[in-house]
Design an enzyme around this catalytic site. Structure first.
Site, PDB file in Angstrom:
ATOM      1  N   ASP A  51     -13.685 -11.174   1.787  1.00 48.88           N
ATOM      2  CA  ASP A  51     -14.109 -11.702   1.785  1.00 48.88           C
ATOM      3  C   ASP A  51     -13.537 -12.754  -0.294  1.00 48.88           C
ATOM      4  O   ASP A  51     -13.795 -11.966  -1.204  1.00 48.88           O
ATOM      5  CB  ASP A  51     -15.388 -13.114   1.299  1.00 48.88           C
ATOM      6  CG  ASP A  51     -15.732 -13.497   2.640  1.00 48.88           C
ATOM      7  OD1 ASP A  51     -14.367 -13.277   3.995  1.00 48.88           O
ATOM      8  OD2 ASP A  51     -16.647 -13.673   3.169  1.00 48.88           O
TER       9      ASP A  51
ATOM     10  N   LYS B  20     -11.611 -17.480   2.273  1.00 51.00           N
ATOM     11  CA  LYS B  20     -11.657 -18.604   1.944  1.00 51.00           C
ATOM     12  C   LYS B  20     -11.581 -19.888   0.757  1.00 51.00           C
ATOM     13  O   LYS B  20     -12.532 -19.446   0.082  1.00 51.00           O
ATOM     14  CB  LYS B  20     -12.808 -20.322   3.318  1.00 51.00           C
ATOM     15  CG  LYS B  20     -12.657 -19.620   4.332  1.00 51.00           C
ATOM     16  CD  LYS B  20     -13.645 -20.360   5.016  1.00 51.00           C
ATOM     17  CE  LYS B  20     -13.630 -19.404   6.427  1.00 51.00           C
ATOM     18  NZ  LYS B  20     -14.320 -17.960   6.399  1.00 51.00           N
TER      19      LYS B  20
END
Length: 473
Positions: free
Chosen positions: A248, A270
């Site tokens: 991540d 993201k």
């Protein structure tokens, strides 16, 4: 190489320990674990040794050392605090060709006891040849952290199945590949999960399917908030065994640097403004494809995967597609950031409970219990809240939280650039704007937040609105 490494079978063999103090206790206990028949000679015995003698666990010789004590001994350990006595033991042993270890004295020793990593039947021994015992101990600690305690069970299982593996894989190359699978695949994973019965089932199935394609797996790993020192030992092992790491955006470079050097690294974080559901679907597909290709996948997530990390969704997807998985918890941001800011999340005088809340929600989808969150005597930890500070503040004040309630914004918690900004709830949005607080930041609200002003021990600290000079700068 000045010392020849050797592993001695002492089962049922007489070993003499000269000395009755704390060091002799440690040496005696280790020798008993190895199955030796231990004889301890000393004028006085430590209570632990005296108890062993009374129970018949060891034989006892009273008084000062005499060379006759060496009769029938395979080894002798001198563990007294008197070098003259130790030298006498060493000389008597040399004359009788009995190997002797004098604790912490390489010059008088004919053998040395190494630092040991015990994963019986697998044993790793480390020696510095008596030059730097501290270095050997440090190396042992590093190795301890790399090998799970289930490794001994795995070695025993492999030994028990060795004849069948040889019969099922007569080709040496096939057999090597099978052992690689055994050490790295689902059998080892089942043992780590304390499921020995299922581990044996996996092994039986593999032996019945000689040319079965390698089966991959996914390990969901919590990377913590950023400080690599907060990574768990299991997380470190997973990173060192990975073929590919899907990480991540908030995973720190320091954590990634601990991974196996030849592991493929794929960023899947993201970004603000993108369709997070579509990104999550791509992550699911990537995990599945890599696992089905037989690779060991580490899904590396900031903090803890099950605290606002969508880890549950990923496990549900893996289970639905019959992909083996494990979960390694991480230290979540609320715990680590608060600790590094000097904020106890609970305190007998101020907070009897903690609530972890995501502030990453839209007003038209807000299902939070704001009345409950506004009660005092509790600590609130808001994740992903920097973009929602006006909304969070307004809702808490609207439901009765006192305007003077302390807050702390912990930016880049546990990282070298950590900054803690403190103030009161009524001024929260303005202070955050004037102090230019940026994500990632954790918001702590409650009386305990004020303790950061006096207890913070790491990083920068800024209290309240900046003064005129700071604004001018």
């Amino acid at each position: 190489m000045t010392l020849f490494p050797i592993f001695a079978d002492l089962t049922g063999r007489r070993v003499l320990v000269v000395g009755g103090g704390a060091v002799a206790v440690r040496k005696t206990q280790a020798l008993l674990q190895a199955g030796a028949e231990v004889v301890v000679g000393a004028p006085r015995l430590d209570p632990a040794l005296a108890a062993l003698a009374e129970q018949g666990g060891i034989a006892r010789l009273d008084g000062g050392f005499e060379p006759a004590w060496l009769a029938g001994a395979w080894l002798v350990v001198a563990a007294t605090d008197d070098r003259a006595v130790n030298a006498a033991v060493s000389e008597a042993a040399r004359a009788r060709r009995v190997f002797c270890n004098v604790v912490d004295d390489a010059e008088l020793s004919s053998f040395q006891v190494p630092s040991v990593v015990d994963r019986s039947p697998l044993i790793v021994a480390i020696s510095s040849s008596g030059v730097a015992p501290v270095l050997a101990r440090r190396l042992r600690e590093r190795i301890e952290s790399l090998f799970d305690h289930s490794l001994g069970q795995l070695a025993a299982l492999a030994a028990r199945y060795r004849p069948r593996i040889r019969a099922a894989r007569p080709d040496l190359g096939q057999r090597r590949r099978f052992y690689d699978w055994l050490l790295d695949g689902p059998v080892a994973a089942r043992l780590r999960q304390q499921q020995p019965g299922l581990a044996e089932q996996e092994l039986e199935q593999a032996l019945r399917a000689p040319q079965a394609a390698p089966r991959g797996s996914v390990v969901l790993v919590g990377a913590g908030p950023g400080d690599p020192g907060l990574l768990t030992l299991k997380a470190l092992r997973a990173l060192n065994e990975a073929d590919i790491i899907l990480y991540d955006r908030l995973v720190s470079e320091g954590v990634l640097a601990l991974a196996r050097r030849d592991a493929e690294r794929v960023p899947v974080g993201k970004l603000p403004g993108e369709d997070h559901d579509a990104t999550q679907a791509r992550i699911h597909a990537l995990m599945l494809a890599q696992a089905r290709a037989g690779r060991r996948v580490v899904r590396l997530k900031g903090g803890d995967a099950f605290i606002f990390g969508r880890g549950g969704e990923e496990l549900e997807y893996l289970r639905a597609h019959d992909v083996p998985y494990e979960v390694v918890p991480g230290i979540t941001a609320a715990l680590a950031c608060a600790a590094y800011a000097g904020i106890p999340l609970t305190h007998r005088d101020h907070a009897q409970s903690v609530r972890m809340v995501t502030a990453h929600c839209r007003a038209d989808q807000d299902t939070l219990d704001w009345a409950g969150l506004a009660r005092d005597q509790q600590t609130l930890a808001f994740y992903m809240g920097v973009g929602q500070l006006d909304y969070v503040t307004a809702r808490l004040l609207e439901h009765g939280r006192a305007p003077a309630t302390p807050f702390a914004l912990i930016e880049n918690g546990s990282r070298p650039e950590q900054r803690v900004v403190t103030g009161t709830l009524a001024e929260l949005p303005e202070i955050a704007r004037r102090r230019s607080v940026r994500p990632p930041a954790l918001l702590v609200i409650g009386e305990v937040a004020a303790l950061a002003d006096t207890l913070q021990w790491f990083g920068q600290h800024q209290h309240g609105l900046p003064g005129p000079q700071a604004l001018a700068a």
